[in-house]
Design an enzyme around this catalytic site. Structure first.
Site, PDB file in Angstrom:
ATOM      1  CG  HIS A 208      -0.227   0.281   2.500  1.00 20.06           C
ATOM      2  ND1 HIS A 208       0.474  -0.703   3.158  1.00 20.06           N
ATOM      3  CD2 HIS A 208      -0.063   1.405   3.229  1.00 20.06           C
ATOM      4  CE1 HIS A 208       1.023  -0.193   4.243  1.00 20.06           C
ATOM      5  NE2 HIS A 208       0.722   1.088   4.314  1.00 20.06           N
TER       6      HIS A 208
HETATM    7  C1  UD1 Z   1      -2.160   5.104   6.137  1.00 18.04           C
HETATM    8  C2  UD1 Z   1      -0.871   5.623   6.785  1.00 18.04           C
HETATM    9  C3  UD1 Z   1       0.227   4.587   6.632  1.00 18.04           C
HETATM   10  C4  UD1 Z   1      -0.227   3.218   7.116  1.00 18.04           C
HETATM   11  C5  UD1 Z   1      -1.508   2.848   6.395  1.00 18.04           C
HETATM   12  C6  UD1 Z   1      -2.034   1.504   6.779  1.00 18.04           C
HETATM   13  C7  UD1 Z   1      -0.411   8.040   6.721  1.00 18.04           C
HETATM   14  C8  UD1 Z   1       0.371   9.092   6.065  1.00 18.04           C
HETATM   15  N1  UD1 Z   1      -0.407   6.834   6.132  1.00 18.04           N
HETATM   16  O1  UD1 Z   1      -1.904   4.980   4.742  1.00 18.04           O
HETATM   17  O2  UD1 Z   1       1.338   4.989   7.397  1.00 18.04           O
HETATM   18  O3  UD1 Z   1       0.777   2.277   6.858  1.00 18.04           O
HETATM   19  O4  UD1 Z   1      -2.477   3.856   6.700  1.00 18.04           O
HETATM   20  O5  UD1 Z   1      -3.160   1.187   6.010  1.00 18.04           O
HETATM   21  O6  UD1 Z   1      -1.026   8.293   7.739  1.00 18.04           O
HETATM   22  N2  UD1 Z   1      -9.330   4.366   1.985  1.00 18.04           N
HETATM   23  C9  UD1 Z   1     -10.538   3.725   1.940  1.00 18.04           C
HETATM   24  N3  UD1 Z   1     -11.082   3.285   3.126  1.00 18.04           N
HETATM   25  C10 UD1 Z   1     -10.461   3.454   4.318  1.00 18.04           C
HETATM   26  C11 UD1 Z   1      -9.237   4.128   4.344  1.00 18.04           C
HETATM   27  C12 UD1 Z   1      -8.676   4.566   3.180  1.00 18.04           C
HETATM   28  O7  UD1 Z   1     -11.127   3.537   0.893  1.00 18.04           O
HETATM   29  O8  UD1 Z   1     -11.006   3.017   5.353  1.00 18.04           O
HETATM   30  C13 UD1 Z   1      -8.706   4.811   0.708  1.00 18.04           C
HETATM   31  C14 UD1 Z   1      -9.042   6.225   0.339  1.00 18.04           C
HETATM   32  O9  UD1 Z   1      -9.119   6.280  -1.055  1.00 18.04           O
HETATM   33  C15 UD1 Z   1      -7.826   6.983   0.812  1.00 18.04           C
HETATM   34  C16 UD1 Z   1      -6.717   5.992   0.575  1.00 18.04           C
HETATM   35  O10 UD1 Z   1      -7.302   4.714   0.846  1.00 18.04           O
HETATM   36  O11 UD1 Z   1      -7.665   8.177   0.130  1.00 18.04           O
HETATM   37  C17 UD1 Z   1      -5.518   6.180   1.446  1.00 18.04           C
HETATM   38  O12 UD1 Z   1      -5.885   6.251   2.821  1.00 18.04           O
HETATM   39  P1  UD1 Z   1      -4.987   7.096   3.858  1.00 18.04           P
HETATM   40  O13 UD1 Z   1      -5.522   6.934   5.234  1.00 18.04           O
HETATM   41  O14 UD1 Z   1      -4.769   8.468   3.359  1.00 18.04           O
HETATM   42  O15 UD1 Z   1      -3.571   6.404   3.739  1.00 18.04           O
HETATM   43  P2  UD1 Z   1      -3.125   4.879   3.701  1.00 18.04           P
HETATM   44  O16 UD1 Z   1      -2.551   4.588   2.372  1.00 18.04           O
HETATM   45  O17 UD1 Z   1      -4.174   3.949   4.235  1.00 18.04           O
END
Ligand code: UD1
Length: 366
Positions: A208
């Site tokens: 991811h």
């Molecule tokens: C975040 C953390 C990362 C951690 C990871 C574990 C930061 C900078 N990054 O990254 O350190 O390793 O979590 O998963 O804090 N989304 C969904 N549903 C959810 C959550 C996210 O669909 O419940 C999608 C959305 O499109 C979102 C994208 O995933 O924009 C990224 O989510 P985000 O929380 O920004 O970062 P992660 O890549 O999950």
């Protein structure tokens, strides 16, 4: 006498298995009142609720519902929402864990309101400031009053940065507490059968990191390597929502889905995931936590990153950094029985939460 109010900040998937053992240990104490604050950074049921259920945590007492966004939107959103809670609740401690955006956001809120902040999993450094998590680690450690570290390298990093040793307590790895707490359920789960896999004869994949999945060329290279690896060993790939979005956008999803030996799945809850990891032949990942869990279980871990903030998983454990175009060759090494065994690092023993409770009590004026 009123109880010491402790806020435990939970935000994203990798936080929940760090908060749970601490919540349970604090809830058993007379002197304090632990409250879980969920920022809402992760909100899908299989990224959040499933973990609360598996880990036996109550619903969060406060839910900020911040959700996704750019780094600034997410961090700012959490700060604005959490400041309101802090002003009305006036906790005695804010405990943040890990390195996600919500970690740095809540640490800043606490520090600016002169509420003592403790950081669990402090001192880790990848040395790579292009990783958003590295910025979050630096910011959080700089302003936290108490730094709970998992390993000696973390202590050394902090001391090198000039941190007063009185702020540091080496408590060990809290995620191992979660594993040991849930071991009976994990062992009873038999997740491989649910995916039609044989124990010891499959690999588990998670990816991811923006550096792997946001760049279409890198993603295409990784997909090709994974397809090659799946032809040698069945692979279960639990796809993170960020990765699913990117695979769909670049048209790679059908190619991956149709590859022989490849099984694509939704994100998997904690007990089921650890049941898969426990009997895997190997792990392919870019996660931080899984590098540690595989070290604890002595499972070969192929980490698709240029660096790691968890070097002890390499110096003592079964983790190795792997270049994307050498993934298949490394899989062959494991299959040929040439992967080195590791040992469990000191204080990765299931008793980290107890050490934290002792330290927190000592540092609290009761
Ligand atoms: C975040 C953390 C990362 C951690 C990871 C574990 C930061 C900078 N990054 O990254 O350190 O390793 O979590 O998963 O804090 N989304 C969904 N549903 C959810 C959550 C996210 O669909 O419940 C999608 C959305 O499109 C979102 C994208 O995933 O924009 C990224 O989510 P985000 O929380 O920004 O970062 P992660 O890549 O999950």
């Amino acid at each position: 006498m009123s109880k010491t109010k402790i806020h435990l900040i939970a935000a994203a998937r990798p936080n929940f298995m760090k908060i749970a053992p601490l919540y349970h240990a604090l809830a058993a104490e007379e002197w304090c009142d632990p409250a879980i604050v969920h920022t809402g950074q992760h909100y899908d049921a299989n990224m959040s609720d499933a973990f609360f259920r598996d880990l036996g945590m109550p619903d969060p007492r406060f839910h900020l519902g911040v959700g996704s966004g750019s780094h600034a939107e997410q961090t700012g959103g959490v700060m604005i929402a959490y400041e309101k809670i802090c002003l009305s609740e006036r906790p005695d401690w804010v405990v943040v864990v890990g390195d996600v955006n919500s970690t740095a956001a809540c640490a800043q809120v606490g520090a600016k309101l002169h509420i003592p902040v403790a950081h669990l999993e402090a001192g880790l450094r990848s040395g790579d400031r292009r990783m958003p998590e590295e910025i979050n680690r630096l910011v959080t450690d700089a302003i936290s009053d108490v730094l709970w570290t998992p390993s000696p390298d973390a202590d050394e990093n902090l001391l090198r940065e000039g941190v007063d040793p009185a702020r540091i307590t080496r408590v060990g790895n809290i995620m191992i507490d979660s594993f040991e707490r849930m071991r009976a359920q994990i062992e009873a789960e038999n997740a491989p059968a649910a995916f039609d896999l044989e124990p010891g004869a499959y690999g588990v994949v998670t990816l991811h990191r923006p550096s792997n999945v946001d760049d279409p060329d890198m993603l295409a290279l990784l997909v090709n390597q994974l397809i090659g690896a799946a032809a040698r060993l069945p692979l279960l790939f639990a796809v993170h929502p960020r990765t699913r979005n990117r695979l769909n956008a670049s048209g790679l999803w059908p190619k991956l889905e149709q590859a022989p030996g490849m099984k694509l799945a939704e994100p998997v809850n904690y007990i089921r995931f650890m049941s898969l990891v426990r009997t895997a032949k190997l792990i392919i990942t870019d996660s931080g936590g899984i590098q540690e869990e595989s070290t604890y279980l002595d499972i070969p871990c192929l980490t698709l990153r240029e660096n790691t903030e968890r070097p002890i998983t390499i110096t003592q454990g079964s983790n190795r950094l792997v270049k994307p175009d050498e993934l298949l060759a490394n899989v062959e090494q494991v299959l040929a029985g040439k992967w080195p065994h590791g040992r469990k690092p000191d204080r990765w023993d299931g008793h980290t939460a107890e050490r934290i409770v002792d330290d927190l009590k000592k540092r609290t004026r009761l």
